[in-house]
Scaffold this motif. Structure first.
Motif, PDB file in Angstrom:
ATOM      1  N   GLY A 258       0.806  -1.205   0.000  1.00 39.58           N
ATOM      2  CA  GLY A 258       0.000   0.000   0.000  1.00 39.58           C
ATOM      3  C   GLY A 258       0.842   1.260   0.000  1.00 39.58           C
ATOM      4  N   LEU A 259       0.621   2.115   1.003  1.00 39.52           N
ATOM      5  CA  LEU A 259       1.361   3.380   1.065  1.00 39.52           C
ATOM      6  C   LEU A 259       2.855   3.178   1.238  1.00 39.52           C
ATOM      7  CD1 LEU A 259      -1.009   5.457   3.387  1.00 39.52           C
ATOM      8  CD2 LEU A 259      -0.809   5.593   0.900  1.00 39.52           C
ATOM      9  N   ALA A 260       3.269   2.025   1.787  1.00 38.46           N
ATOM     10  CA  ALA A 260       4.695   1.783   2.024  1.00 38.46           C
ATOM     11  C   ALA A 260       5.411   1.253   0.793  1.00 38.46           C
ATOM     12  CB  ALA A 260       4.869   0.803   3.180  1.00 38.46           C
ATOM     13  N   LYS A 261       4.694   1.082  -0.296  1.00 41.54           N
ATOM     14  CA  LYS A 261       5.329   0.571  -1.510  1.00 41.54           C
ATOM     15  C   LYS A 261       6.328   1.593  -2.037  1.00 41.54           C
ATOM     16  CE  LYS A 261       2.530  -1.233  -4.388  1.00 41.54           C
ATOM     17  NZ  LYS A 261       1.492  -1.391  -5.437  1.00 41.54           N
ATOM     18  N   LEU A 262       7.446   1.085  -2.535  1.00 38.91           N
ATOM     19  CA  LEU A 262       8.461   1.975  -3.079  1.00 38.91           C
ATOM     20  C   LEU A 262       7.910   2.705  -4.306  1.00 38.91           C
ATOM     21  CD1 LEU A 262      11.660  -0.255  -2.843  1.00 38.91           C
ATOM     22  CD2 LEU A 262      10.968   1.596  -1.319  1.00 38.91           C
ATOM     23  N   PRO A 263       8.197   3.990  -4.430  1.00 37.99           N
ATOM     24  CA  PRO A 263       7.675   4.732  -5.595  1.00 37.99           C
ATOM     25  C   PRO A 263       8.314   4.248  -6.880  1.00 37.99           C
ATOM     26  CG  PRO A 263       9.223   6.091  -4.347  1.00 37.99           C
ATOM     27  CD  PRO A 263       8.997   4.851  -3.524  1.00 37.99           C
ATOM     28  N   GLU A 264       7.527   4.196  -7.917  1.00 42.44           N
ATOM     29  CA  GLU A 264       8.027   3.776  -9.214  1.00 42.44           C
ATOM     30  C   GLU A 264       8.718   4.940  -9.909  1.00 42.44           C
ATOM     31  OE1 GLU A 264       4.806   2.264 -11.437  1.00 42.44           O
ATOM     32  OE2 GLU A 264       4.416   0.549 -10.094  1.00 42.44           O
ATOM     33  N   GLU A 265       9.741   4.612 -10.667  1.00 45.31           N
ATOM     34  CA  GLU A 265      10.461   5.646 -11.401  1.00 45.31           C
ATOM     35  C   GLU A 265       9.604   6.158 -12.551  1.00 45.31           C
ATOM     36  OE1 GLU A 265      14.187   4.234 -12.655  1.00 45.31           O
ATOM     37  OE2 GLU A 265      14.961   3.885 -10.622  1.00 45.31           O
TER      38      GLU A 265
END
Length: 681
Positions: A258-265
């Motif tokens: 969820g919110l803790a997922k690493l942001p995608e480039e």
């Protein structure tokens, strides 16, 4: 005399005369012509030259040359004798020298003859031991408190989570008997570990079910699996006590954070990111999504040899023990549970995965020797190690993480995200040892080859999701979806084939090295394993060899969240709010791999006994803990009382004010990894 030499002598003395004249002139200038005073130092009395002075040395001219006097047997310096007799004496001396078998006779006086020793084998120093101890510990305390309302909500006491995890650890000990092994770097310590493992495996063979009535279970716990085998099948995958053919993939089971997922480039497209829609009315809360990972990999070659000869016994022990204990007993308010928007609750997935592999090293292709004209080695280079040799890789990894959050949340008429979890704790250890290469390794003593992996995963994820006030039931709630993953693999290379009986020429080879005999035994030269070799590189270990790789991984995660959704005070401006609450989605992962290259060939000679044992223990417990959280009291912590107490400890009335916190190893002594503790956007 030659005129040149006379001129050189005269010039030499003229130079000395000029130096003396200069010294006298300088002395006169310094004294300004005055003679020595009456009170000056007395000069030594000079010996007067007399006519009676004479020298008995004879002045001779320089005549280069070497004066040589030969032995007494030559006619010029020996006594007068007949010339024929001198020739006969020379023949007699040559015959006497030949009778003494002197490799290089020295002609001359018989006293000059030196008897040389037999040539001796030159030995070189072999590689030493390699011992590594790795200890990795992560401790994280991230208990957050958040109140988005203007009311008063007392924080809760979360110490019960630690108590429950301690109970889980005690119950997991029955499945991990090798977790108590202590680090050692001595042969006696390694031998004791081997004897303990061998004794346990033997008892497991004699007992049909060695964990029955062990006290591991209780009325509040269920056993998912309880599996013990002393004959694991090679190249089989054991998942929770069942043999399977394929290894499950971790990526297929990892939960969505969820919110803790690493942001995608961001990609390279030119798509506009402008949004014209008005902001929505939503609240997204992630109180879990913690990831705890231990990864350990050991690739050990030790000594690279195509042929190994062990004069003693060979002990090979492979042991894997895996255990998990978790509790995921959640309580959700009936108003929220009856919501039509509630997501389907996913349970906790827990897997113990173990693999045992055996293979033989496949050398690269090369030109086959000509069978009609085979080539065998005729020389050798020997390295010797006196005493025992040890290769020890001991890795211990620990995680102690708590993320017990207490929150009271409400909608605000805009988009709001709350992330109080999302912690990531990782221990990573990778060890690769590349030893020296030899054609033959001879071990004078015993061999201990021990590989052991112990994995323990503990999770406490009892959550409470409550509703407060006149709340519209419209929330998506996720309290489970946790993953527990224990994966262990032991791969032995080079010991898949049978051991062969020790040939006699290997014993002769050991004796030749000990006696420093430079001649390589004939049987060793014609060993079929060495066909095509021009020479042999040999390592001889006079003592024992023990190769021990121990990996211990412990991951403990406490994520007991208490989330209360309160009704918004702005109901008129807050229609159709979307609420998403996730208190689970945690991952507890242990991964360990051992690749042990015992030999790089297909031949191992053994003079003693072979002891080969293996054991696999897998166990899992599901606890149904019903402990209810209690409000935190207002008492100060012991450390705070000790700091603020100003009473004299020597007084009789202040005994209650003296607190000894020297043995306090609580988690409060660690630094939280989440600096902000809570983030509201």
């Amino acid at each position: 005399m030659h005129i040149e030499k006379i001129s050189e002598i005269i010039a030499h003395f003229i130079g000395l005369f000029e130096m003396t004249t200069d010294e006298m002139r300088l002395r006169t200038n310094y004294a300004e012509g005055a003679g020595p005073g009456a009170d000056g130092p007395a000069l030594p009395v000079q010996d007067a030259f007399t006519a009676a002075f004479s020298s008995d040395l004879q002045l001779k001219d320089y005549d280069p040359g070497i004066i040589y006097k030969s032995g007494s047997y030559e006619i010029e310096f020996g006594p007068t004798r007949h010339f024929g007799r001198v020739f006969e004496e020379s023949l007699e001396k040559l015959a006497a020298i030949a009778g003494k078998d002197i490799p290089l006779p020295h002609f001359g006086d018989p006293t000059d003859i030196v008897f040389t020793d037999e040539p001796e084998l030159t030995v070189f120093a072999g590689p030493g031991s390699a011992i590594s101890h790795v200890l990795q510990v992560n401790a994280l305390y991230d208990d957050d408190y958040l109140d988005m309302t203007d009311g008063v909500h007392a924080p809760r006491d979360t110490s019960f989570v630690i108590e429950r995890l301690a109970d889980f650890s005690t119950k997991a000990e029955i499945f991990t008997p090798f977790a108590s092994l202590h680090r050692t770097d001595t042969y006696d310590g390694a031998l004791k570990i081997a004897e303990d493992l061998k004794s346990y495996i033997q008892n497991a063979r004699n007992t049909e079910n060695n964990t029955e009535d062990s006290g591991a279970t209780s009325p509040d716990s269920d056993v998912t699996h309880q599996f013990v085998t002393t004959e694991p099948i090679d190249d089989k995958v054991y998942v929770n006590g069942k043999a399977e053919t394929d290894i499950p993939l971790l990526d297929d089971f990892l939960p969505d954070r969820g919110l803790a997922k690493l942001p995608e480039e961001p990609d390279d497209t030119q798509t506009s990111v402008e949004q014209n829609d008005p902001s929505g009315n939503s609240l997204e809360v992630t109180a879990g999504a913690n990831v705890v990972v231990n990864v350990a990999s050991v690739i050990h070659t030790g000594v690279i040899a195509s042929v190994t000869a062990v004069m003693g016994n060979y002990h090979q022990i492979d042991a894997v023990s895996q255990a998990f204990v978790y509790s995921d007993n959640d309580e959700i308010a009936s108003a929220l549970r009856s919501s039509g928007h509630s997501a389907e609750e996913a349970g906790t997935i827990a897997k113990n995965i173990a693999v045992f592999e055996q293979s033989t090293f496949e050398a690269s292709s090369y030109a086959e020797p000509d069978p009609a004209d085979p080539t065998f080695p005729n020389s050798w280079r020997v390295s010797v190690i006196d005493g025992d040799v040890s290769f020890v890789q001991w890795i211990e990894q620990y995680h102690f993480v708590t993320d017990n959050d207490t929150m009271t949340v409400t909608t605000s008429g805009s988009e709001a995200t709350v992330l109080t979890g999302g912690n990531t704790s990782i221990n990573f250890s990778s060890f690769f040892q590349m030893g020296l290469q030899y054609d033959l390794v001879i071990i004078g003593g015993n061999v201990l080859d021990i590989n052991s992996i112990t994995q323990v995963s503990l999770l406490y994820d009892n959550d409470w999701v409550r509703a407060e006030g006149d709340l519209d039931p419209g929330a998506d709630i996720q309290t489970g979806n946790n993953l527990i993953w224990n994966f262990a693999s032991i791969h032995n290379v080079g010991t898949g084939g049978p051991f062969e009986t020790m040939p006699d020429y290997m014993v002769d080879t050991q004796k030749a090295i000990e006696d420093r005999d430079p001649n390589m035994p004939e049987g060793l030269s014609f060993d079929a394993n060495f066909q095509g070799y021009a020479g042999l590189n040999v390592l001889y270990i006079t003592g024992n060899l023990y190769d021990m790789t121990i990996i211990k991984q412990v991951s403990i995660l406490g994520d007991s969240d208490d989330v209360t959704q309160a009704a918004s005070t702005l109901l008129d401006n807050n229609p159709d709010a979307t609420v998403t609450i996730d208190t689970g989605s945690n991952a507890v992962v242990n991964i360990a791999e051992i690749v042990d290259y015992d030999s790089f060939g297909q031949t191992t000679y053994l003079a003693g006994q072979l002891y080969s044992d293996a054991i696999l223990i897998q166990g899992g417990l599901v606890e149904h803990d019903t402990t209810q959280p209690q409000p935190a009291d207002d008492r100060l912590a012991n450390e705070v009382i000790a700091f603020l107490d100003n009473d004299d400890p020597a007084g009789c009335d202040c005994a209650d004010g003296v607190i000894n916190a020297g043995q306090d190893f609580s988690w409060s002594s660690t630094h939280p990894a989440d600096v902000m503790q809570a983030m509201v956007a």
